[in-house]
Design a protein around this motif. Sequence first.
Motif, PDB file in Angstrom:
ATOM      1  N   ALA A 142       0.913  -1.172  -0.097  1.00 58.19           N
ATOM      2  CA  ALA A 142       0.038  -0.240   0.035  1.00 58.19           C
ATOM      3  C   ALA A 142       0.822   1.275  -0.177  1.00 58.19           C
ATOM      4  N   THR A 143       2.077   1.227  -0.190  1.00 55.53           N
ATOM      5  CA  THR A 143       2.918   2.508  -0.177  1.00 55.53           C
ATOM      6  C   THR A 143       3.924   2.558  -1.497  1.00 55.53           C
ATOM      7  N   GLY A 144       4.336   3.571  -1.852  1.00 52.22           N
ATOM      8  CA  GLY A 144       5.448   3.646  -2.963  1.00 52.22           C
ATOM      9  C   GLY A 144       6.685   2.781  -2.672  1.00 52.22           C
ATOM     10  N   VAL A 145       7.181   3.395  -1.566  1.00 55.21           N
ATOM     11  CA  VAL A 145       8.324   2.541  -1.007  1.00 55.21           C
ATOM     12  C   VAL A 145       8.577   1.015  -0.881  1.00 55.21           C
ATOM     13  N   GLY A 146       7.242   0.635  -0.470  1.00 53.69           N
ATOM     14  CA  GLY A 146       6.897  -0.898  -0.249  1.00 53.69           C
ATOM     15  C   GLY A 146       6.697  -1.472  -1.548  1.00 53.69           C
ATOM     16  N   LEU A 147       6.180  -1.075  -2.446  1.00 49.48           N
ATOM     17  CA  LEU A 147       6.055  -1.629  -3.907  1.00 49.48           C
ATOM     18  C   LEU A 147       7.692  -1.551  -4.486  1.00 49.48           C
ATOM     19  N   VAL A 148       8.445  -0.724  -4.223  1.00 50.24           N
ATOM     20  CA  VAL A 148       9.582  -0.578  -4.606  1.00 50.24           C
ATOM     21  C   VAL A 148      10.645  -1.696  -4.118  1.00 50.24           C
ATOM     22  N   LEU A 149      10.468  -1.894  -2.876  1.00 53.15           N
ATOM     23  CA  LEU A 149      11.068  -2.889  -2.026  1.00 53.15           C
ATOM     24  C   LEU A 149      10.585  -4.338  -2.462  1.00 53.15           C
ATOM     25  N   LEU A 150       9.246  -4.469  -2.621  1.00 51.89           N
ATOM     26  CA  LEU A 150       8.844  -5.825  -2.886  1.00 51.89           C
ATOM     27  C   LEU A 150       9.139  -6.213  -4.338  1.00 51.89           C
ATOM     28  N   ALA A 151       9.120  -5.236  -5.241  1.00 55.37           N
ATOM     29  CA  ALA A 151       9.320  -5.413  -6.704  1.00 55.37           C
ATOM     30  C   ALA A 151      10.911  -6.141  -6.787  1.00 55.37           C
ATOM     31  N   PHE A 152      11.830  -5.724  -5.924  1.00 51.55           N
ATOM     32  CA  PHE A 152      13.203  -6.114  -6.116  1.00 51.55           C
ATOM     33  C   PHE A 152      13.631  -7.065  -4.832  1.00 51.55           C
ATOM     34  N   ALA A 153      12.633  -7.709  -4.261  1.00 47.07           N
ATOM     35  CA  ALA A 153      12.891  -8.700  -3.339  1.00 47.07           C
ATOM     36  C   ALA A 153      13.078 -10.075  -3.820  1.00 47.07           C
TER      37      ALA A 153
END
Length: 265
Positions: free
Chosen positions: A140-151
């Motif tokens: 639900a967050t921009g930083v979260g989407l970034v971190l999850l995308a590259f996890a």
Amino acid sequence: MRHNAEVSPTVVGRVLGVLDAFSAEHPALTLSELSRRAGLPLSTTHRLVRELTERGALERDADGRYRIGLWLWEVASLAPHGAGLRESAMPFLEDLYEATHQHVQLAVLDGAEVVYVERISGRNAVRIQSRVGGRLPVHATGVGLVLLAFAAPDWQERVLASPLQRFSPRTIASPAELRRALANVRRDGYAISDGQIEPEVLSVAAPVYGEHDTVVAALSIVVPSEGTDPRTLVPAVRAAARGISRALGAPSAVRVSDGAHWQTL
């Protein structure tokens, strides 16, 4: 009650239960409140709180309530995502803040949540839920989407298989939608999260790379959604993220910097 009544918690478990009783909504607690929230007898809580206070892990107010002490902050600053990351990032966060005087944030991944390790905010910045030391779900967050995308892919699948809490009508709340969003982040190199938690707020986020060229954090700027074209913020956010990556020794960021330098000669 936070403990299983059928299993006697260890001493460490009791101590962690006392510390876990505190939250952003409950930063100061009386002894009886600590006892109740930790699920421990009052006598046990009293003994643990006394020892924690003597060590500096807790502090006692003039009115008799307890708060987290500075000693814990000192210990927490030694975490890999603590002072070193924040110190490297701060000059770039400050530059990005000066461009808008809105919120600029730095976050790291912890399980299915993001933890905000630094934030700069203006007096008139839009109201948001995040805070330094606070957590929000990755989806639900921009930083979260970034971190999850590259996890790691297996970790992405775990999040995709778990319930996705809805905060607003715009929250990504289905696995298929989240999977598409993550693919877009990997393709574009940034994320735009528009009204996922607060409907009137949007964020633009980009990945921060470490010395092994893996994503170690995410940087975002949070602005009012009304009257804002998020695409105009993307170059500045990505440039700040590259600057932090370069300061952390990320090889790809150093190569980009060197290439840009030679092109200007």
